[in-house]
Write a protein that holds these residues in place. Structure first.
Motif, PDB file in Angstrom:
ATOM      1  N   SER A  14       0.848  -1.194   0.000  1.00  0.00           N
ATOM      2  CA  SER A  14       0.000   0.000   0.000  1.00  0.00           C
ATOM      3  C   SER A  14       0.879   1.238   0.000  1.00  0.00           C
ATOM      4  CB  SER A  14      -0.913  -0.012   1.238  1.00  0.00           C
ATOM      5  OG  SER A  14      -0.951   1.253   1.872  1.00  0.00           O
ATOM      6  N   GLY A  15       0.570   2.173  -0.876  1.00  0.00           N
ATOM      7  CA  GLY A  15       1.357   3.400  -0.988  1.00  0.00           C
ATOM      8  C   GLY A  15       1.368   4.184   0.304  1.00  0.00           C
ATOM      9  N   GLY A  16       0.209   4.255   0.954  1.00  0.00           N
ATOM     10  CA  GLY A  16       0.117   5.008   2.209  1.00  0.00           C
ATOM     11  C   GLY A  16       1.045   4.441   3.265  1.00  0.00           C
ATOM     12  N   HIS A  17       1.033   3.114   3.404  1.00  0.00           N
ATOM     13  CA  HIS A  17       1.920   2.497   4.388  1.00  0.00           C
ATOM     14  C   HIS A  17       3.383   2.766   4.063  1.00  0.00           C
ATOM     15  CE1 HIS A  17      -1.641  -0.229   5.253  1.00  0.00           C
ATOM     16  NE2 HIS A  17      -1.343   0.313   6.412  1.00  0.00           N
TER      17      HIS A  17
ATOM     18  N   ILE B 190       4.619   5.403   2.687  1.00  0.00           N
ATOM     19  CA  ILE B 190       4.939   6.776   3.110  1.00  0.00           C
ATOM     20  C   ILE B 190       5.139   6.845   4.617  1.00  0.00           C
ATOM     21  CG2 ILE B 190       3.995   9.113   3.321  1.00  0.00           C
ATOM     22  CD1 ILE B 190       2.655   8.681   0.604  1.00  0.00           C
ATOM     23  N   VAL B 191       4.230   6.207   5.349  1.00  0.00           N
ATOM     24  CA  VAL B 191       4.349   6.211   6.811  1.00  0.00           C
ATOM     25  C   VAL B 191       5.674   5.579   7.230  1.00  0.00           C
ATOM     26  CG1 VAL B 191       3.353   5.294   8.949  1.00  0.00           C
ATOM     27  CG2 VAL B 191       1.843   6.203   7.163  1.00  0.00           C
TER      28      VAL B 191
ATOM     29  N   ASP C  85       8.641   7.924   6.420  1.00  0.00           N
ATOM     30  CA  ASP C  85       8.692   8.965   7.461  1.00  0.00           C
ATOM     31  C   ASP C  85       9.361   8.433   8.723  1.00  0.00           C
ATOM     32  OD1 ASP C  85       7.378  10.779   5.922  1.00  0.00           O
ATOM     33  OD2 ASP C  85       5.564  10.899   7.151  1.00  0.00           O
TER      34      ASP C  85
ATOM     35  N   GLU D  72      13.073   8.050   8.563  1.00  0.00           N
ATOM     36  CA  GLU D  72      13.751   9.332   8.711  1.00  0.00           C
ATOM     37  C   GLU D  72      13.737   9.783  10.169  1.00  0.00           C
ATOM     38  OE1 GLU D  72      12.623  12.275   5.821  1.00  0.00           O
ATOM     39  OE2 GLU D  72      13.263  13.884   7.159  1.00  0.00           O
TER      40      GLU D  72
ATOM     41  N   VAL E 273       3.751   1.271 -14.617  1.00  0.00           N
ATOM     42  CA  VAL E 273       2.655   1.950 -13.947  1.00  0.00           C
ATOM     43  C   VAL E 273       3.167   2.831 -12.823  1.00  0.00           C
ATOM     44  CG1 VAL E 273       0.624   1.584 -12.539  1.00  0.00           C
ATOM     45  CG2 VAL E 273       1.115   0.063 -14.447  1.00  0.00           C
TER      46      VAL E 273
ATOM     47  N   LEU F 217      -5.906  -8.517   2.313  1.00  0.00           N
ATOM     48  CA  LEU F 217      -7.126  -7.871   1.831  1.00  0.00           C
ATOM     49  C   LEU F 217      -8.350  -8.754   1.941  1.00  0.00           C
ATOM     50  CD1 LEU F 217      -5.747  -5.991  -1.279  1.00  0.00           C
ATOM     51  CD2 LEU F 217      -6.390  -5.039   0.917  1.00  0.00           C
TER      52      LEU F 217
ATOM     53  N   TYR G  12       5.398  -6.421   8.628  1.00  0.00           N
ATOM     54  CA  TYR G  12       4.212  -5.753   9.171  1.00  0.00           C
ATOM     55  C   TYR G  12       3.001  -6.298   8.436  1.00  0.00           C
ATOM     56  CZ  TYR G  12       0.609  -2.095   9.184  1.00  0.00           C
ATOM     57  OH  TYR G  12      -0.578  -1.403   9.261  1.00  0.00           O
TER      58      TYR G  12
ATOM     59  N   SER H 157      -1.239  -5.755   8.100  1.00  0.00           N
ATOM     60  CA  SER H 157      -2.500  -5.120   8.462  1.00  0.00           C
ATOM     61  C   SER H 157      -3.608  -6.097   8.114  1.00  0.00           C
ATOM     62  CB  SER H 157      -2.671  -3.813   7.679  1.00  0.00           C
ATOM     63  OG  SER H 157      -3.969  -3.298   7.893  1.00  0.00           O
ATOM     64  N   ALA H 158      -4.368  -6.492   9.105  1.00  0.00           N
ATOM     65  CA  ALA H 158      -5.480  -7.422   8.884  1.00  0.00           C
ATOM     66  C   ALA H 158      -6.405  -7.286  10.076  1.00  0.00           C
ATOM     67  CB  ALA H 158      -4.974  -8.856   8.768  1.00  0.00           C
TER      68      ALA H 158
ATOM     69  N   VAL I 117       5.356   2.570  12.866  1.00  0.00           N
ATOM     70  CA  VAL I 117       6.293   3.489  13.517  1.00  0.00           C
ATOM     71  C   VAL I 117       6.974   2.787  14.687  1.00  0.00           C
ATOM     72  CG1 VAL I 117       6.501   5.710  14.682  1.00  0.00           C
ATOM     73  CG2 VAL I 117       4.864   5.436  12.814  1.00  0.00           C
TER      74      VAL I 117
ATOM     75  N   TYR J 165      -1.397   8.715 -11.815  1.00  0.00           N
ATOM     76  CA  TYR J 165      -0.910   7.665 -12.699  1.00  0.00           C
ATOM     77  C   TYR J 165      -0.248   8.252 -13.941  1.00  0.00           C
ATOM     78  CZ  TYR J 165      -1.590   3.749 -16.007  1.00  0.00           C
ATOM     79  OH  TYR J 165      -1.437   2.773 -16.944  1.00  0.00           O
TER      80      TYR J 165
ATOM     81  N   SER K  83      -5.335   7.845   2.387  1.00  0.00           N
ATOM     82  CA  SER K  83      -4.901   6.546   1.885  1.00  0.00           C
ATOM     83  C   SER K  83      -5.885   5.498   2.353  1.00  0.00           C
ATOM     84  CB  SER K  83      -3.505   6.211   2.426  1.00  0.00           C
ATOM     85  OG  SER K  83      -3.307   4.808   2.487  1.00  0.00           O
TER      86      SER K  83
ATOM     87  N   VAL L 219      -4.090   2.797   4.643  1.00  0.00           N
ATOM     88  CA  VAL L 219      -3.837   3.236   6.015  1.00  0.00           C
ATOM     89  C   VAL L 219      -5.159   3.329   6.773  1.00  0.00           C
ATOM     90  CG1 VAL L 219      -2.988   5.146   7.445  1.00  0.00           C
ATOM     91  CG2 VAL L 219      -1.683   4.403   5.441  1.00  0.00           C
TER      92      VAL L 219
ATOM     93  N   SER M  68      -6.179  -0.021   7.972  1.00  0.00           N
ATOM     94  CA  SER M  68      -5.334  -0.426   9.107  1.00  0.00           C
ATOM     95  C   SER M  68      -5.834   0.193  10.403  1.00  0.00           C
ATOM     96  CB  SER M  68      -3.882   0.032   8.915  1.00  0.00           C
ATOM     97  OG  SER M  68      -3.329  -0.588   7.806  1.00  0.00           O
TER      98      SER M  68
ATOM     99  N   ASN N 221      -8.667  -1.704  11.639  1.00  0.00           N
ATOM    100  CA  ASN N 221      -8.213  -2.934  12.295  1.00  0.00           C
ATOM    101  C   ASN N 221      -7.764  -2.655  13.732  1.00  0.00           C
ATOM    102  OD1 ASN N 221      -8.625  -4.695  10.106  1.00  0.00           O
ATOM    103  ND2 ASN N 221      -6.647  -4.152   9.196  1.00  0.00           N
TER     104      ASN N 221
ATOM    105  N   TYR O 274      -6.362  11.139   8.464  1.00  0.00           N
ATOM    106  CA  TYR O 274      -5.034  10.757   7.981  1.00  0.00           C
ATOM    107  C   TYR O 274      -4.753  11.526   6.696  1.00  0.00           C
ATOM    108  CZ  TYR O 274      -1.253   8.362   5.660  1.00  0.00           C
ATOM    109  OH  TYR O 274      -0.067   8.111   5.024  1.00  0.00           O
TER     110      TYR O 274
ATOM    111  N   GLU P  36      -1.756  12.931   3.776  1.00  0.00           N
ATOM    112  CA  GLU P  36      -0.394  12.878   3.229  1.00  0.00           C
ATOM    113  C   GLU P  36      -0.001  14.233   2.644  1.00  0.00           C
ATOM    114  OE1 GLU P  36      -0.623   9.524   0.611  1.00  0.00           O
ATOM    115  OE2 GLU P  36      -0.618   8.110   2.281  1.00  0.00           O
TER     116      GLU P  36
ATOM    117  N   SER Q 286       1.383  12.399   7.449  1.00  0.00           N
ATOM    118  CA  SER Q 286       2.640  11.770   7.054  1.00  0.00           C
ATOM    119  C   SER Q 286       3.241  12.533   5.890  1.00  0.00           C
ATOM    120  CB  SER Q 286       2.408  10.309   6.684  1.00  0.00           C
ATOM    121  OG  SER Q 286       1.740  10.230   5.458  1.00  0.00           O
TER     122      SER Q 286
ATOM    123  N   ILE R  88       6.444  13.578   5.735  1.00  0.00           N
ATOM    124  CA  ILE R  88       7.275  14.671   6.247  1.00  0.00           C
ATOM    125  C   ILE R  88       8.622  14.692   5.544  1.00  0.00           C
ATOM    126  CG2 ILE R  88       6.256  14.626   8.542  1.00  0.00           C
ATOM    127  CD1 ILE R  88       8.809  13.136   9.447  1.00  0.00           C
TER     128      ILE R  88
ATOM    129  N   ASP S 284       1.852   7.878  15.994  1.00  0.00           N
ATOM    130  CA  ASP S 284       1.845   6.417  15.871  1.00  0.00           C
ATOM    131  C   ASP S 284       0.492   5.873  16.315  1.00  0.00           C
ATOM    132  OD1 ASP S 284       1.969   5.775  18.823  1.00  0.00           O
ATOM    133  OD2 ASP S 284       3.826   6.887  18.621  1.00  0.00           O
TER     134      ASP S 284
END
Lengths: 696, 696
Positions: free
Chosen positions: A303-306, A308-309, A312, A315, A340, A381, A410, A412-413, A434, B102, B161, B164, B167, B170, B212, B214, B238, B240, B276
């Motif tokens: 997932s793109g969002g994850h 990014i998190v 972050d 860093e 893509v 998913l 990690y 997510s479920a 995090v 895209y 996202s 996220v 998640s 969840n 949330y 971005e 997120s 950052i 977090d």
């Protein structure tokens, strides 16, 4: 110690057949955990439990017994322990409460126990504890009724509080982390936390050690044992409460609270201090992965969002994202439909839905020499993916082992799916990004610290003549007073710490004469055993530029001090050449009740007064530790030559720290020592103590 | 907006009967979540799903439809939306991906969607999102197949996202936290995060809002909406990442990274920023309790160890332990056997095993006027206590409501018992002590911030003549250059910020003449549009004490600058009277892309250069915010008169901040502005700008 955890036959003393009997719980726990040895219930009322006869006393047991678990009222414990001794039992777990934590009478009972244990050579855990668990042989004797809800694993626990220890077990169970051994140490009358730690370090089944402490017994022994440990030691030290503590007399004392000393000591001996159970359980999981050799991570995410998190978090906690070489990107590009998604690190798996391809991408990434570890972010998913996800994680575990690089997984479920993954797999599953990266960072730092500890040289030993210092200290002690300013300076000098020598003067004329010899401008400081905070009462006069200034300052000082302290005995004043330039530091030390001598360094002025910035270490410190102290100091860049300024003489400060360390080790009589200020000059120009207080 | 969440009839467009069809998942989710309205499947291939006919197009649907959920390939979306418009559908959720995120082609498709939506007055969420969930009516249209694993509750979510967002669901489910509404906002082409936030604030079912993000769209609108919210808003922002960002030209710019501006903006408008998910879920739980009116807590614990850990945490996060009056201790003493345990706060329940007595003790404690909340630490020891524990928690919930004080309930038990408590009770159960107290602290701070926001006055508006500033800025812009030093000082003066005026001098003789007029010593600074960091090239000469020093410095400066910048045009120098004494501050400002003008204040010298300590706020700032900026500054005690020093003129600094704020609001053309240093003098003596840079 091994016999405490691996008994062959156990007498549980204090059992009755009543349903609320706690001894009964111990019996049932042993049965449920599948204890491999023989168990003998003992209780004065006799009766039957789990289809076996309750013996009325240990002497009634027909066979040999090597362990007694005792839970009878406190006043009966000495008698029971005596019977055990006579029976030839040499190990015990005493769970009964009501000893020193309860009353003076209880403290007396402890004295009896110690005597009996000595007589028979018995070693015991407790009293006032909830007992021991060994998952390897099912020796599980806590008095609360436990289901074997946690798996066997490689974490072993020492806890000063039974309740907190059980909570940790609950958390570990929730995370799928396995237990090896558990010991609730209670009052630590005979076997203490250090003994247990020493045993766990040698114990083959233990790979990770967790310690919960509310007090420190022998801090120096704890450090010595921990320093030798190749296994990670995690510690939660509570009871930091500062309410009701005495107000500290010196700067150093107020800057080196017991808790700060614990921080420093743990750091020096490689114990990782933990402050909450979230960090604890995440870190325990991270420690089960192969170690990180360096800081360059690759993030691979469904997932793109994850992604990014995670980037972050990398860093924020101080990791780097490995750069993917062009050739590698060409290679993994083959797995994707068209172009893509921009392939980079973090890598967004985007429209790839094939878990087998995920595996191959992780494999190719891990093979890159500039990738030290992979963070794999998976989102489960659909219910149909549950099985394949489990398989994937299993294969990733093997992959990490093969490359000896960590793959932090990690997932997510929904909660039930996570629970099933954690239960079925003996591999850490992270559910918080995090927190996971923070834990990986702790693991990385731990590995580096281990390396440092292994490579550490010995603290240096300077060739000094300690006799002058000893004479001054002894005679001050004989007079029940602290050292006078000039004596304190002499002690520093005798240990090779440079001071700006002054001349004592008993009158205004003597002061002027001293000033003429030293050269103007001069500083003048009162020497009096009655006055500790000199400058608060006008006892320090700086920048006196001529004879009349000196003589006026002398009279003025005397007058002001006698006004503030009519009974003060003003022995004399010290006249020093004024020192111009340089940066002010504070160098200090004190005796800590648990850890012994402690050295402290801080930047002077507002840093220490407003920010309370100071760094401490338990003495003796090594040269490397001393340099580390300066590095750790916030604002140390000022000394290093920030913004094009000249560098200050760090070597001279390190030398002063090391000599101070040796002085404190040699003289435990010194309760507190402040050198404030210690002026440091530009590189090559040294440092000098301008003022000092020594409290005995 | 309400119609987005409460449709009566829904067309799901993109449905086929194939098992891997995502539209089919949407259908099944609607059925499983018990959607109260009518659902029409639409797909070009027709067929049957869940025993209903799949319409080939929306125009085939015989009835009125008020919502379309669209998941067809991107290139078909405009056509489908057009059909929806014709059919009279005015709300849509577009889940299809493949738009601006895209390709450029995708961006063009977005243009088409916007035009169609405008034509028909359609409001839509997405594209590129996973959809919407409303637990109140079962309108649940994410394309991943979801079981209704979370309960209905009062938390509503906006997420940029989808992954996220899921998640977070969840995590909420694992904690027993209930959901009200969920919106995956995707590309936010039509309905954006601010629109959704505005709706949630009014929505009756929503009590707590989580966002949330971005990226920030319209930062100022976000702040305006959030400021009005009586409901707590929690945000995880997120992205950052600072890699690849341009190197900032001014101090202010480097000290006010986008992420620091987000921090400041959120703080100003009462959004709590979360970093977090542990903190997020703990805080969501804390927010479900009655608010804390003050910081005095009582800790009541079944285990001594837990009590110590909680007391430590209280101290660390900044709570106080309420003092129990003697009369109260006498009262609760009655519940205990003999005087086994010292009754104090934290209160160790010790040998009390009666859950009903626990209840009564909590009740008596909560009735104390100096107790603002209770932390109740429970250990579930045996399976038989499971039922009574649940009852106790239920009764404690009612008790907290009755007193309108929070009772934070921590339970230590094995994972299955915890899971059952969380599922059966609609009341927060905490399982981590330290994390719980941190969350309570956030809740406490939020309540106070809400109060402050409600009481906030308007930013002041000074009566200034902006014309001189406008003329200087306009003419510099006309020449595509930044302001010269003397112009920058003039702009500050025109807004009433005191400056130390200098005189421009074009030659050494002019400089000497200017110095004679100003009075020695003087400072000399180069005025040149080519040089931004003056002091790095010798463009600042301080403390010139006589004519020859001035004239030498002039020539020397010219020579050194021309050596460094052979092409530099040295317009002239500025000769200023030397300012002695005072503390150096930095006052700055810049335009942020998302939030507009931002003001910054920092202590000068090492604070800003080494520690990068500075505090910022989005302009315009109120007087209270300006005072708050100074309070927040680390080291501000120096200004307040620490250690018996005289207090500095804080009022003058606040005035300068407010005027700077007004200047930045009036002139968005000012990209960056540094006043460095701003010297502040002792109380009543004001402050003055010694140097300034204005970048346009």
């Amino acid at each position: 110690m091994r016999n405490v955890f691996y008994p062959k036959s156990v007498a549980v003393i204090g059992v009755s057949s009543k349903p609320d009997n706690l001894g009964r719980n111990i019996m049932l726990n042993l049965i449920d955990f599948g204890f491999e040895g023989v168990v003998y219930p003992v209780g004065p009322s006799g009766g039957v439990i789990t289809s076996r006869r309750i013996h009325e006393s240990v002497s009634d047991i027909p066979d040999e017994v090597d362990m007694a678990v005792i839970l009878v009222p406190a006043r009966f414990v000495p008698q029971v322990l005596e019977e055990c001794g006579k029976k030839g039992i040499r190990r015990a777990v005493i769970e009964t409460a009501g000893f020193r934590e309860y009353s003076e009478q209880g403290r007396a009972l402890e004295g009896e126990l110690t005597a009996i244990a000595e007589k028979y050579g018995i070693r015991f855990i407790g009293p006032n504890c909830i007992g021991v668990i060994n998952m390897e042989n099912g020796f599980s004797v806590p008095f609360p009724r436990l289901k074997p809800f946690m798996r066997k694993g490689d974490v072993s626990i020492i806890t000063q509080s039974g309740g907190v220890g059980l909570s940790i077990l609950n958390h570990m169970a929730a995370e799928g982390l396995g237990l090896n051994k558990f010991a609730s140490a209670g009052n630590m009358l005979n076997i203490n936390a250090e003994d247990l730690l020493e045993y766990y370090i040698e114990d083959a089944g233990t790979k990770i050690i967790f310690v919960y402490l509310e007090s420190i017994g022998d801090g120096r022994r704890l450090m010595k044992i921990a320093r030798r440990s190749p296994k990670p030691i995690l510690a939660l030290k509570s009871n930091i409460g500062t309410l009701g503590k005495n107000i500290a007399a010196s700067h150093t004392a107020s800057l080196s609270s017991d808790d700060r000393v614990v921080d420093a000591a743990f750091r020096q001996c490689g114990i990782t201090r933990i402050h909450d159970v979230t960090t604890l359980s995440q870190y325990m999981k991270a420690l089960r992965l192969p170690p990180l050799n360096d800081k360059r991570l690759a993030i691979i995410s469904r997932s793109g969002g994850h992604a990014i998190v995670a980037a972050d978090a990398c860093e924020t906690v101080g990791f780097e994202l490995a750069e993917f070489p062009e050739s590698f990107i060409r290679e993994i590009e083959k797995h994707f439909r068209a172009s893509v998604i921009k392939l980079t690190n973090p890598l967004d798996l985007g429209d790839l839905f094939d878990l087998d391809v995920y595996y191959r991408i992780v494999e190719e990434t891990l093979a890159q020499s500039n990738v030290d570890g992979v963070v794999f972010l998976h989102t489960s998913l659909t219910a149909t993916e549950h099985g394949p996800t489990k398989d994937l994680v299993r294969r990733l575990e093997a992959l990490g082992r093969k490359f000896n690089k960590p793959i932090a997984v990690y997932v997510s479920a929904n909660p039930s799916e996570i629970q099933s993954l954690k239960q079925d797999l003996d591999f850490p599953i992270f559910t918080q990004i995090v927190e996971m990266l923070r834990a990986l960072k702790l693991e990385y730092e731990h590995a580096r610290k281990m390396q440092e500890t292994r490579d550490a040289e010995e603290p240096p030993l300077f060739d000094v003549d300690s006799q002058p210092a000893r004479r001054l200290i002894d005679s001050a002690r004989a007079e029940s007073r602290d050292l006078l300013l000039n004596e304190a300076m002499d002690v520093l000098e005798s240990y090779g710490i440079p001071t700006t020598r002054g001349v004592s003067a008993g009158s205004a004329d003597e002061a002027v004469a001293a000033a003429e010899r030293a050269g103007y401008p001069v500083a003048m400081k009162v020497i009096s055993e009655n006055i500790s905070h000199k400058s608060d009462v006008g006892g320090v006069q700086l920048n006196l530029r001529n004879a009349s200034a000196v003589s006026e300052a002398f009279e003025d000082m005397k007058e002001r001090i006698l006004k503030a302290f009519p009974d003060a005995r003003i022995d004399s004043v010290m006249v020093q050449r004024m020192v111009v330039g340089g940066k002010e530091l504070i160098l200090g030390g004190r005796q800590d009740d648990q850890f012994g001598p402690v050295v402290l360094i801080g930047l002077g002025g507002i840093f220490v007064e407003i920010f309370e910035e100071a760094v401490l270490r338990v003495a003796p410190v090594t040269r490397e530790e001393a340099y580390g102290m300066i590095d750790e100091l916030k604002g140390a860049q000022i000394l290093m030559g920030a913004r094009g300024q000249k560098r200050f003489d760090i070597d001279a400060v390190v030398d002063a720290i090391l000599r101070m360390s040796q002085l404190l080790v040699d003289f435990p009589q010194i309760r507190e020592l402040d050198v404030n200020p210690l002026k440091v000059f530009h590189e090559g120009e040294g440092c000098t103590a301008l003022d000092a207080r020594v409290i005995l």
